[in-house]
Enzyme design. Structure first.
Site, mmCIF file in Angstrom:
data_model
loop_
_atom_site.group_PDB
_atom_site.id
_atom_site.type_symbol
_atom_site.label_atom_id
_atom_site.label_comp_id
_atom_site.label_asym_id
_atom_site.label_seq_id
_atom_site.Cartn_x
_atom_site.Cartn_y
_atom_site.Cartn_z
ATOM 1 N N CYS A 235 0.870 -1.162 0.000
ATOM 2 C CA CYS A 235 0.000 0.000 0.000
ATOM 3 C C CYS A 235 0.907 1.211 0.000
ATOM 4 C CB CYS A 235 -0.888 -0.021 1.229
ATOM 5 S SG CYS A 235 -2.031 1.324 1.278
ATOM 6 N N PHE B 89 -4.334 5.841 0.748
ATOM 7 C CA PHE B 89 -5.247 4.783 1.163
ATOM 8 C C PHE B 89 -5.367 3.821 0.013
ATOM 9 C CE2 PHE B 89 -7.779 5.621 5.052
ATOM 10 C CZ PHE B 89 -7.037 6.687 5.500
ATOM 11 N N CYS B 90 -5.721 2.580 0.307
ATOM 12 C CA CYS B 90 -5.996 1.713 -0.829
ATOM 13 C C CYS B 90 -6.816 0.505 -0.462
ATOM 14 C CB CYS B 90 -4.728 1.289 -1.540
ATOM 15 S SG CYS B 90 -3.368 0.965 -0.459
ATOM 16 N N THR B 91 -7.316 -0.145 -1.510
ATOM 17 C CA THR B 91 -8.008 -1.429 -1.389
ATOM 18 C C THR B 91 -7.192 -2.420 -2.197
ATOM 19 O OG1 THR B 91 -10.160 -0.318 -1.338
ATOM 20 C CG2 THR B 91 -10.147 -2.682 -1.807
#
Ligand SMILES: *[C@@H]1O[C@H](CO)[C@@H](O)[C@H](O)[C@H]1NC(C)=O
Ligand SMILES: *[C@@H]1O[C@H](CO)[C@@H](O)[C@H](O)[C@H]1NC(C)=O
Ligand SMILES: *[C@@H]1O[C@H](CO)[C@@H](O)[C@H](O)[C@H]1NC(C)=O
Length: 310
Positions: A3, A111-113
């Site tokens: 990330c 931020f991440c998914t």
């Protein structure tokens, strides 16, 4: 993987459907290897963009403390990162302290998914969305970089090992990608080497079962969460919260992603369906800069789409 891709100083491009592709040669001296990339961009735009990110995300006192000691700091930074940052700062006329801070600012605000999944034939897929507060800036400076290394002795390795202090989290990703020989050794490095901040590393390999979410604290692993396809766990989703906790209701990208993966089914997961999962709101949201899908066994199928303005 990970990330927070290495921000280094400048990752750049137009807001088209696919980011600009650039090759960076690891055989060129660290100070010079990014200069051909920088030539694609207006230096004044880059300086203004960096200034804005620093002004809005680095506390003033940190800025005041770091700026005057930047030159000394460089001596303690591992190569090749120190040389790369110094070379780009010099080319752009940016203060070296700002260049160093930009790397930390980036890591503290992304931020991440991330998803790693295995289909019923044993193929591993890996996808992520990067969400970022400065979406307008990052969408103009996102770049697909292919690192090129033509063998030979990579002298930086020796110096990096010698100077080995704690790494920024994205530098460890890059070092791992450059040096680890297989999934197992990549996981060991990402789990164990001390880093400056807590982070989640999401790793996908080339063989069945090679998928892992590593929850890191600074000194080592807090948790290892592998795929368990035989036990029915054919995917893992990691957003920005420890997987054993419940995400806050105002940022529950995790449940949306899991629902979409459940609805897709292991039999149907592939590059296209993984992209669709990463396009479900709020997995895809107004801060999403780009979506990447990849499979380490098929590097030619790697693809990134800019998602701004959707
Ligand atoms: C990067 O290098 C590869 C060969 O390693 C080449 O096929 C490709 O065209 C290069 N890309 C650019 C943008 O120069
Ligand atoms: C996804 O499917 C699993 C297995 O059937 C189930 O336990 C889980 O509750 C489902 N999650 C969501 C969010 O639909
Ligand atoms: C972005 O924001 C607009 C306006 O608030 C909203 O209509 C749209 O659905 C959002 N897009 C995504 C991908 O969440």
């Amino acid at each position: 993987m990970g990330c927070g891709p290495w921000a280094l100083l400048a990752l750049l491009c137009g807001a088209a459907a696919a980011p600009l592709h650039c090759n960076v040669s690891l055989d060129s001296p660290a100070e010079r290897r990014w200069l051909p990339v920088l030539r694609h961009f207006e230096p004044a735009f880059l300086r203004a963009a960096f200034q804005r990110i620093i002004d809005e995300s680095v506390p003033k006192w940190v800025h005041q403390v770091i700026q005057p000691i930047a030159a000394e700091l460089e001596l303690f930074m591992p190569q090749p990162f120190a040389g790369e940052i110094a070379g780009m700062c010099k080319a752009l006329g940016v203060n070296l302290g700002d260049g160093i801070l930009l790397n930390f600012a980036y890591e503290s605000t992304a931020f991440c998914t991330s998803i790693v999944a295995q289909d019923d034939k044993g193929n591993i897929y890996h996808g992520r969305n990067l969400d970022y507060n400065f979406v307008d800036i990052l969408s103009k400076i996102t770049l697909d970089v292919q690192f090129i290394k033509d063998g030979g002795r990579w002298w930086e390795n020796a110096i990096a090992a010698f100077l080995n202090r704690n790494y920024p989290v994205s530098w460890l990703v890059r070092r791992t990608l450059s040096e680890a020989e297989d999934f197992q050794s990549a996981v060991l490095r990402l789990a164990d080497i001390p880093i400056i901040a807590e982070v989640y590393y999401i790793v996908g390999g080339v063989s069945p079962k090679e998928g892992m979410v590593i929850t890191r604290n600074r000194r080592g692993p807090a948790d290892l969460w592998p795929l368990d396809p035989l036990g029915g766990a054919w995917f893992r989703v990691e957003t920005n919260y420890d997987h054993w906790t419940t995400p806050p209701p105002f940022d529950d990208r995790r449940t949306a992603a899991i629902k979409a993966l459940n609805a897709t089914g292991q039999h149907n997961i592939n590059f296209d369906t993984l992209f669709k999962v990463l396009s479900v709101k709020p997995v895809l949201n107004n801060n999403t800069v780009y979506t990447t899908v990849m499979s380490a066994a098929h590097p030619d199928r790697y693809q990134t789409w800019m998602r701004t303005g959707e």
